[in-house]
Design an enzyme around this catalytic site. Structure first.
Site, PDB file in Angstrom:
ATOM      1  N   ASP A  81       0.583  -1.534   0.282  1.00  0.00           N
ATOM      2  CA  ASP A  81      -0.201  -0.064  -0.146  1.00  0.00           C
ATOM      3  C   ASP A  81       0.882   1.203  -0.335  1.00  0.00           C
ATOM      4  O   ASP A  81       1.635   1.832   1.301  1.00  0.00           O
ATOM      5  CB  ASP A  81      -1.031   0.164   1.338  1.00  0.00           C
ATOM      6  N   ASN A  99       3.930   4.145 -12.220  1.00  0.00           N
ATOM      7  CA  ASN A  99       2.234   4.185 -12.929  1.00  0.00           C
ATOM      8  C   ASN A  99       1.686   4.759 -11.834  1.00  0.00           C
ATOM      9  O   ASN A  99       0.165   5.321 -12.163  1.00  0.00           O
ATOM     10  CB  ASN A  99       2.091   2.981 -13.238  1.00  0.00           C
ATOM     11  N   TYR A 104      -4.359  18.379  -8.348  1.00  0.00           N
ATOM     12  CA  TYR A 104      -4.180  17.550  -9.251  1.00  0.00           C
ATOM     13  C   TYR A 104      -3.057  17.749 -10.537  1.00  0.00           C
ATOM     14  O   TYR A 104      -1.876  17.022 -10.760  1.00  0.00           O
ATOM     15  CB  TYR A 104      -5.160  17.061 -10.194  1.00  0.00           C
ATOM     16  N   ALA A 142      -0.874  19.925 -10.394  1.00  0.00           N
ATOM     17  CA  ALA A 142       0.414  20.520  -9.926  1.00  0.00           C
ATOM     18  C   ALA A 142       1.200  19.507  -9.045  1.00  0.00           C
ATOM     19  O   ALA A 142       2.519  19.146  -9.748  1.00  0.00           O
ATOM     20  CB  ALA A 142      -0.345  21.415  -8.572  1.00  0.00           C
TER      21      ALA A 142
END
Length: 262
Positions: free
Chosen positions: A63, A90, A156, A158
């Site tokens: 996680d 990713n 987001y 940024a």
């Protein structure tokens, strides 16, 4: 095609969506894989399916939202494989809200997933990447350089701008060590995690719906994940040996940022 035969790629968020497509493209090209993902069941299914291509595929449940998870995961990766030729950052997260409604926690979560984790993984795996004269591929987004009036994206965007800047800076820093650093900025790609969060609602190849300009993307449709994955496999290969510091836009020539998120 086996232009990645004999190499090992570490791919985050590889149990579904674009991450899985990238892992599949690498396996088809002959690369061994270490897959990092949060969902253990999906990870094992992905590992089993990808191993059908005849390469070695290992899975590591992690996680990456946990503060120390990235560095710990890198240690586990190095315990699983003697070499790391490619790191594909990713995994990421996206939340869209107006500036006045964006919480500090939401901003911090995106900054952590989209910038801090890629930085820490690159840092921890750097000795192996240098030894293999490898590459780092950071998956960004077209939201780093576009905007939509219907979807406020300051926080987001940024974080995606930050990963692009870090990609270019690391390419300059690590080039003398033989490590290439590149980015991919996908356009509208179906992303299961985003669909679950109701950030997008579309399927691969789906044409634009009501309210979206048909010329927003000249192809008039969303991308297929394998179309972005093919770019990643190329950038990891020796054929891209003179390519570093670039952010490759795989976005259907997006001009308005209207449809979806990566």
């Amino acid at each position: 095609m086996s232009h990645l035969a004999g190499t090992t790629a570490v791919i985050t968020g590889a149990d579904e969506g674009l991450g899985y497509a990238i892992a599949d493209a690498f396996a088809v090209a002959g690369a061994d894989l270490v897959l990092l993902a949060h969902d253990g069941d999906k990870l094992e299914r992905a590992r089993h399916t990808l191993a059908g291509h005849g390469t070695t595929v290992r899975g590591l449940r992690v996680d990456l939202a946990d503060p120390g998870a990235a560095t710990a995961a890198a240690r586990q990766v190095l315990a699983l494989t003697e070499r790391v030729d490619t790191l594909v950052n990713n995994a990421g997260t996206a939340h869209f809200s107006p500036l006045a409604q964006t919480s500090a926690d939401s901003f911090d979560a995106m900054l952590h997933h989209n910038v801090r984790v890629p930085f820490l993984l690159a840092q921890a795996l750097l000795p192996a990447l240098i030894e293999g004269r490898g590459s780092i591929i950071n998956i960004s987004s077209y939201w780093a350089h576009t905007a939509s009036a219907g979807r406020p994206s300051a926080a987001y965007s940024a974080t995606r701008g930050a990963i692009n800047a870090m990609t270019r800076a690391l390419a300059n820093e690590l080039g003398p060590s033989g490590v290439r650093v590149v980015g991919i900025a996908p356009g509208a790609v179906p992303a299961p995690a985003c669909e679950r969060d109701r950030l997008v609602a579309m399927s691969a190849g789906e044409p634009y719906g009501a309210g979206h300009a048909p010329d927003g993307h000249p192809p008039g449709r969303a991308s297929e994940p394998h179309e972005v994955a093919a770019a990643a496999a190329f950038l990891a290969s020796p054929r891209a040996g003179w390519t570093t510091g670039t952010i490759m836009n795989v976005d259907g020539a997006d001009v308005d940022g209207a449809l979806a998120v990566r």
